[in-house]
Design an enzyme around this catalytic site. Structure first.
Site, PDB file in Angstrom:
ATOM      1  NE  ARG A 418      11.771   4.701 -39.514  1.00 16.24           N
ATOM      2  CZ  ARG A 418      12.289   5.843 -39.058  1.00 16.24           C
ATOM      3  NH1 ARG A 418      13.132   6.538 -39.784  1.00 16.24           N
ATOM      4  NH2 ARG A 418      11.968   6.280 -37.857  1.00 16.24           N
ATOM      5  NE  ARG A 528       5.510   0.108 -13.643  1.00 15.32           N
ATOM      6  CZ  ARG A 528       4.844  -0.201 -12.533  1.00 15.32           C
ATOM      7  NH1 ARG A 528       4.450   0.744 -11.726  1.00 15.32           N
ATOM      8  NH2 ARG A 528       4.577  -1.449 -12.256  1.00 15.32           N
ATOM      9  CG  ASP A 544       2.733  -1.503  -8.796  1.00 13.94           C
ATOM     10  OD1 ASP A 544       3.703  -1.113  -9.494  1.00 13.94           O
ATOM     11  OD2 ASP A 544       1.712  -0.830  -8.590  1.00 13.94           O
ATOM     12  CD  GLU A 545       6.855  -2.170  -3.283  1.00  9.26           C
ATOM     13  OE1 GLU A 545       7.792  -2.598  -2.593  1.00  9.26           O
ATOM     14  OE2 GLU A 545       6.626  -0.974  -3.474  1.00  9.26           O
ATOM     15  CG  ASP A 546       1.382  -3.138  -3.836  1.00  8.83           C
ATOM     16  OD1 ASP A 546       1.743  -3.094  -5.042  1.00  8.83           O
ATOM     17  OD2 ASP A 546       0.734  -2.237  -3.284  1.00  8.83           O
ATOM     18  CD  GLU A 632       3.522   5.381 -13.640  1.00  2.55           C
ATOM     19  OE1 GLU A 632       3.139   6.557 -13.424  1.00  2.55           O
ATOM     20  OE2 GLU A 632       3.332   4.456 -12.831  1.00  2.55           O
ATOM     21  CG  ASP A 633      -0.740   4.001 -15.167  1.00  2.00           C
ATOM     22  OD1 ASP A 633      -0.594   5.241 -15.217  1.00  2.00           O
ATOM     23  OD2 ASP A 633      -1.490   3.441 -14.354  1.00  2.00           O
ATOM     24  NE  ARG A 680      -4.324   7.131 -12.623  1.00  2.00           N
ATOM     25  CZ  ARG A 680      -3.309   6.431 -13.090  1.00  2.00           C
ATOM     26  NH1 ARG A 680      -2.064   6.802 -12.829  1.00  2.00           N
ATOM     27  NH2 ARG A 680      -3.504   5.369 -13.829  1.00  2.00           N
TER      28      ARG A 680
END
Lengths: 725, 585
Positions: A418, A528, A544-546, A632-633, A680
């Site tokens: 840095r 992800r 998400d896929e849905d 994870e979120d 969670r």
């Protein structure tokens, strides 16, 4: 002794060079010599290229052997070859009781991502012997340190690649800076170090910290809970409250402070009351001021003075550094340093000119005119800088120690290190990993500062966990929706499913953008966020896929993200709350007027955070997610808010329930969702513990399109799909 | 050396009176130690009238040491004198006292170089054009070059007796120096007899990024210049990895370092005069640290588009402070009183400050004012100026100011309260209600000011907007051009000026809160409004174009969103919602 050594060295060097000189002369052409005759023809001050006669290798060897201990530099006292395989830090097994502060240091390192238990792969070594306090009169003074060090055996290697921490050295009456044990070639991380003893770019100057400094988190900067206004002046111009020593090392400066004290805008208070015999001592020295001083001293509360003064005097104590320095920094009281020759904490990387005022002990009475000379915007900026520096590098032991490690790491990996901009601008070096990029403007926090225009495109990352059976499968529908966006550059599908993905001919075709299916992936919910090389745009749209999003919703979120490139922008939001029953932070999914997280099942953010997620300085946080395969979120929200100190941004979306239950997601166990939810809640509590504080910040606003739901024709509106529910 | 003396006497620090001098420069030429009888000089120094064992003296020396071992500092008894030296090593350099200076190359003083763009591609990855290098370095370099054909190693040309400084050869191929450096991305600066070498200056000059291989070398002006931005430093032992290291730099970084190298050259290296002035500046900054040049001033290449936000810390002001409503009024007590009464109901309001801009008519007696539970302060101005609305009165004690017109009676308490909460989340922006947008007319090459029904916004009107008090300070004392004067003269566009000011220092757009409202008198008939409206729009467009000229750019930023309460229009019962009275017309 010293002189003798030096003399010996000169003689050896001279002999050596003579040998080299004559040795090289014989096998060389005399080109150099004729050259040195010709050079007289040049009319300027400079002769032509001077001739290098000594062998660089031998010179290096002689330099390495000559410049030791007091003259150590990284080149001469550090074994870089130990660090070729990475920057790893080893801590010797702790065999005996260490002070509270030192055990904080050790536990910080053990939680660090650089920690290793294998000394063979270590680049840096940390002693388990408490070396912090070398004042023989102190309770924390560790005895018999020399034999203990001798006992370390071959690993010690005369201190090579070791970092030795020290806060106090010497004792009454002379407070010598010389330590009472031989540190050899170890890098000294020391408080109160003087410029003359400091080995530049080798040693590290530490701030003086008390045992009350928390291991993690730490007190927030005072300005975060108070006021940041213009004029940036507080009730007092200049304040100080502390001991006065009457006599001996470092006493002159504090003894003369009372001349400037006026009880009005300059409040400088000293007391003689310390030690048992202060009264006797005062009498002996014929110091008549003690009574007056003590009376004034008792009139003011220290904390109040600190928080109500624009500038705070930081005069040297017995040693050069003083606790007042960090206290002033935390209080947003701009330090005025009166400590000639003090090597400021982390001065190698921190530009203190931006946050503190240097005054000269010899010119004490200039101080008022110096601080009066600063303009309001200057003070305004300096005060913010004190707060930034406090929270970035000083507020807790883990920050101080991580800063030490990062400074050394930057030296070791100097090609990807840095520069001053990383260190001295928000959010600070600990949040800016140099491995991510060698140009500053690619870090989201620097976009505006360097006039960088982020890409007008995003990469969609779709996380798929269920087999695709029909061409109308939600995954394919989502891909078609995403592809319709004018801003999408590429779709990356993370295939985290036991069945193989459908053959390429079944996938939606003619979309005009590439679709990349990643099958060889990390088998984890974290996949992800993996920083794939193929993600080339600044923005990543994680889906998400849905997800039942429309193209307009995606486009609008992207536009909002462009204005907030350092935050997560998403749709469904969650909040955290303090659970009185559990006495811990918890998690709620209720529809509230506030939120502090957005779910990453549909969220857009800078790709830097993917990198940060996998290279965080807090590996324990990542391990929680891996163990639970959940949260994870939540961790992503923690990471981003920890950097930005800001909430995420929620944008409008149509509230639709997911109509299809995906085959892979069909869960029979009725308790499944409840368990996941409980997990969670637990995550929020344990992540808070690992981070050492609650980084999440709440917001009350949601971003909608300018004309959303306004009584005008839909034709005038840009994001029409958002109008229908 | 004459040039050094000339530069000193031309500098603003020069004095011919030794009594008032802070710093003395002895007039002996010791730039090159080889030309100096060291012992005699030491004596000579002590004979100087003001010498005082060298205290407060500055000695310029570019080439220290001499055959055979080349010490890294001047071997003259200089006592307590500061040395501005080329080629200090980290052991001889007295930090914070000496100044490390570059070694100037007089051979290239008049050399002409083809101007080259920073972005132009360069043929070579790395060249080494130094002569007289030690064979050990050469061996390593040849080894590296064997596997990298874009690494060019040159030496002096062998034919002819007198070697020409401007010629370099690789075998029989001849290159012109320093032009060849312009064809390479990186240039080797290896340690030779002296630690400092002209190759560094030559590299900077040609925009060739120096690769410095000289252990222990204190880089020129390293006290103030951030060399990580302009050079690669490699330890001598790692010379063999040089190509690998260089290849790992991104193109972007290479452009940046190249620009930076040239910036250093042009500002601090290009002449003896520049070097001398830089040295004096550094010493001056040490003596007066509180007025010293900042890191950015030394290192940052000025970029008009770069933004240094004065509120760089992401503070969320505590809500306990509340906001101060500043109402500018001239002669409309009825609606003013109505505004005051409405405002007083807003929970976070801390104080109302009325700016009475009418000099002819004093404000009504205190008894006539509405009775409110919050402090109310009336300030009588000296002159009817629009700028008074943005004067940072000390009566305003909160960070947050709500600037509001005396006829804005249509905003609900919920809307104002919510607006304040939004401002807290974005305290460096202008947060307001009615919005406007600027458009660029391609045909007219001018900006146009638009008000209604657009999907994006770039301004909010300060008839009802929150801003940080710091911006009032900037508006009053630091606005570019003569915008403030212009606004006062024309009695218009103070709000546009504020939008320009904030967007310019932050690089951010404003935030519009809650949906559109009908703002001005609903009872006015449409036909009348129309004509005055068009005239109004023309004037406002003029303002925008004027301000763009003053800023020399268009700082406004358009955004496509507004801020609503989280549950706005959501399908939940009103009791759950925090702000219910939002968005009705």
């Amino acid at each position: 002794m010293q002189a003798k050594k030096r003399y010996l060295f000169v003689v050896i060097l001279a002999v050596l060079l003579f040998i080299v000189y004559f040795g090289s002369k014989s096998d060389r052409k005399h080109g150099e010599v004729t050259l040195s005759l010709q050079k007289r023809e040049f009319p300027t001050y400079m002769e032509s290229e001077a001739v290098d006669l000594s062998s660089p290798r031998r010179r290096r060897e002689s330099v390495t052997s000559d410049f030791k201990s007091g003259k150590c530099r990284m080149d001469t006292c550090f074994d870089f070859s130990r660090c070729v395989r990475g920057f790893k830090v080893y801590v010797y097994p702790v065999l005996e009781r260490v002070s509270e502060s030192y055990s904080k240091i050790i536990s910080t390192i053990q939680e660090s991502k650089y920690y290793t238990t294998n000394p063979d792969e270590a680049c840096i070594f940390i002693l388990s012997i408490d070396t912090l306090d070398r004042d023989i009169l102190s309770v924390n003074y560790a005895k018999n340190i020399m034999p203990k060090i001798a006992h370390l055996g071959a690993l010690w290697n005369n201190g090579r690649n070791h970092i030795v921490f020290n806060l106090f050295s010497g004792t009454w009456p002379d407070y010598s800076e010389v330590l009472d044990f031989d540190t050899g070639e170890a890098i000294m991380a020391r408080a109160s170090i003087s410029e003359s003893r400091f080995r530049p770019n080798f040693d590290i100057s530490l701030p003086l910290v008390g045992s009350t400094l928390p291991p993690k988190g730490g007190e927030r900067g005072y300005m975060y809970t108070s006021i940041n206004n213009i004029p940036p002046l507080r009730h007092y111009l200049l304040g100080f409250k502390g001991k006065r020593y009457l006599t001996g090392v470092g006493s002159e400066t504090r003894n003369s402070l009372y001349h400037m004290h006026n009880g009005d805008d300059i409040v400088l208070l000293t007391t003689c009351r310390h030690g048992k015999f202060w009264q006797k001592k005062a009498k002996e020295l014929n110091d008549t001021r003690c009574d007056i001083d003590n009376r004034e001293f008792d009139r003011y509360d220290y904390k109040k003075l600190l928080y109500n003064a624009t500038f705070c005097l930081v005069p040297r104590g017995r040693r050069l550094g003083s606790f007042r320095f960090l206290e002033a920094l935390q209080a947003g009281c701009i330090p005025v340093l009166l400590s000639n020759g003090w090597e400021l904490p982390f001065g190698e990387v921190i530009d203190w000119k931006k946050a503190a005022v240097w005054a000269d002990e010899r010119l004490l009475f200039q101080v008022p005119s110096i601080v009066h000379g600063l303009s309001q915007p200057e003070i305004f900026a300096m005060r913010q800088q004190t707060q930034f520096l406090w929270e970035a590098y000083f507020s807790s032991m883990d920050k101080i120690i991580n800063t030490v490690l990062e400074i050394v790491k930057d030296r070791v990996k100097s090609y990807f290190s840095r520069n001053s901009v990383h260190w001295n601008n928000f959010p600070g070096a600990l949040s800016l990993l140099p491995e991510y990029s060698d140009v500053l403007h690619t870090y989201p926090s620097f976009y505006r500062q360097f006039a960088y225009k982020s890409d007008n495109q995003f990469t969609a990352v779709v996380y798929a966990t269920s087999p695709v059976l029909l061409s109308s499968a939600p995954l394919f529908r989502l891909i078609r929706t995403v592809a319709k966006s004018t801003f999408v550059q590429k779709i990356v599908v993370i295939w985290n499913c036991d069945t193989p993905p459908p053959p390429s001919y079944q996938w939606p075709a003619d979309l005009g953008i590439p679709i990349l299916v990643k099958t060889k992936i990390l088998r984890s919910v974290s996949a992800r966020f993996y920083p794939y090389e193929e993600i080339e745009t600044d923005a990543v749209f994680n889906l998400d896929e849905d997800s039942l999003l429309t193209t307009d919703e995606l486009n609008f979120a992207f536009k909002v993200w462009k204005e907030f490139p350092e935050r997560i922008v998403g749709y469904p939001a969650r909040n955290h709350f303090w659970d009185e029953a559990k006495n811990a932070w918890s998690y709620t999914s209720k529809w509230l007027n506030e939120y502090s997280m957005v779910l990453t099942s549909g969220a857009i953010y800078n790709r830097y955070y993917n990198f940060l997620y996998f290279n965080t300085l807090r590996p324990a946080a990542y391990h929680i997610v891996e163990r639970l395969q959940n949260c994870e979120d939540i961790l992503m929200n923690f990471i981003v808010s920890d950097v930005t100190k800001l909430p995420p941004i929620k944008v409008t979306h149509r509230k639709v329930s997911k109509e299809t239950m995906l085959p892979g997601k069909a869960v029979t166990d009725p308790n499944y969702y409840q368990t996941r939810f409980k997990q969670r809640q637990g995550c929020v509590a344990s992540l808070t513990e690992i981070f050492g504080y609650m980084p999440l910040v709440r917001s009350r606003s949601r971003m909608d399109p300018v004309l959303w739901k306004d009584p005008v024709s839909n034709l005038r509106k840009k994001y029409r799909q958002l109008e229908v529910i | 050396f004459n040039e050094v003396l000339e530069a000193i006497s031309d500098s603003p620090y020069y004095t011919n009176n030794p009594e008032t001098a802070c710093l003395f420069a002895p007039s002996f030429d010791v730039l090159n130690q080889n030309n100096v009888r060291t012992k005699a000089l030491g004596k000579l120094y002590s004979l100087l009238q003001w010498w005082n064992d060298g205290a407060n003296h500055l000695i310029f020396n570019m080439l220290p040491g001499e055959l055979p071992n080349y010490k890294t500092t001047l071997e003259v008894d200089t006592g307590k004198a500061m040395i501005a030296g080329g080629g200090f090593s980290t052991w001889t350099y007295r930090r914070g006292f000496d100044v490390s200076i570059p070694v100037y190359n007089p051979f290239l003083e008049n050399a002409y170089l083809q101007p080259k763009s920073n972005l132009e591609s360069r043929k070579w990855l790395l060249v080494s054009a130094q002569v007289g290098l030690h064979s050990e370095y050469k061996e390593v370099m040849f080894e590296v070059a064997a596997s990298e054909k874009r690494f060019l190693i040159m030496d002096k040309c062998t034919e002819g007796k007198n070697w020409d400084f401007k010629k370099r050869c690789q075998g029989t191929v001849e290159y012109t120096y320093p032009d060849i450096l312009q064809d390479s991305k990186f240039c080797m600066v290896l340690r030779s007899a002296h630690l400092g070498h002209t190759a560094l200056s030559d590299a900077l000059r040609t925009g060739c990024i120096p690769v410095i291989v000289a252990d222990g070398y204190v880089l020129p002006f390293s006290e103030v210049l951030d060399w990580k931005r302009a050079a690669v430093v490699i330890r001598e032992e790692n010379l063999k990895d040089v190509v690998e290291v260089l290849k790992s730099y991104s193109m972007e970084r290479i452009y940046q370092m190249r620009r930076q190298a040239r910036f250093f050259w042009e500002n601090y290296f290009h002449s003896i005069k520049a070097i001398t002035e830089t040295t004096l500046q550094i010493i001056n900054d040490r003596v007066f640290p509180y007025v010293a040049k900042k890191y950015e001033e030394w290192n940052e290449i000025p970029n008009p588009k770069a933004v240094w936000n004065p509120m760089f810390l992401p503070l969320i002001p505590p809500s306990s402070q509340g906001f101060t409503a500043v109402v500018l009024t001239f002669n409309r007590p009825e609606s003013l009183f109505q505004v005051i009464s409405k405002l007083s109901l807003v929970q976070s309001l801390s104080k109302i400050v009325v700016i009475w801009n009418n000099q002819a008519k004093p404000p009504p007696p205190m008894t006539a004012w509405p009775l409110i539970p919050k402090p109310l302060k009336i300030i009588q101005t000296q002159k009817n100026k629009l700028s008074n609305r943005f004067f940072p009165y000390h009566e305003i004690q909160t960070e947050c100011i709500l600037a509001i017109d005396d006829d804005i009676t249509m905003l609900t308490s919920d809307e104002l309260e919510f607006g304040y909460q939004v401002w807290r989340e974005f305290p460096d922006r202008l947060v307001g209600f009615p919005s406007r947008v600027h458009l660029y007319g391609n045909e007219s090459n001018k900006f146009k000011y638009e008000s209604e029904w657009k999907n994006n916004i770039s301004m909010v009107l300060t008839g009802a907007a929150f801003h940080h008090k710091y911006y009032s300070y900037l508006y009053t004392y630091n606005m570019p051009g003569h915008i403030r004067q212009w606004v006062d003269d024309n009695m218009n566009c103070e709000d546009i000026a504020m939008n320009f000011l904030i967007s310019n220092v932050t690089g951010k757009g404003p935030i519009k809160v809650t949906p559109r409202k009908k703002f001005k008198c609903p009872e006015c008939t449409n036909s009348e409004m129309l004509s005055s409206d068009t005239l109004h729009m023309v004037e406002r467009s003029e303002c925008v174009n004027n301000f763009v000229r003053a800023y020399r750019s268009m700082p406004l930023k358009g955004v496509e969103f507004r801020a609503d309460p989280v549950l706005y229009k959501d399908d939940v019962p009103n009791v759950v919602k925090m702000y219910t009275e939002v968005g009705s017309l």
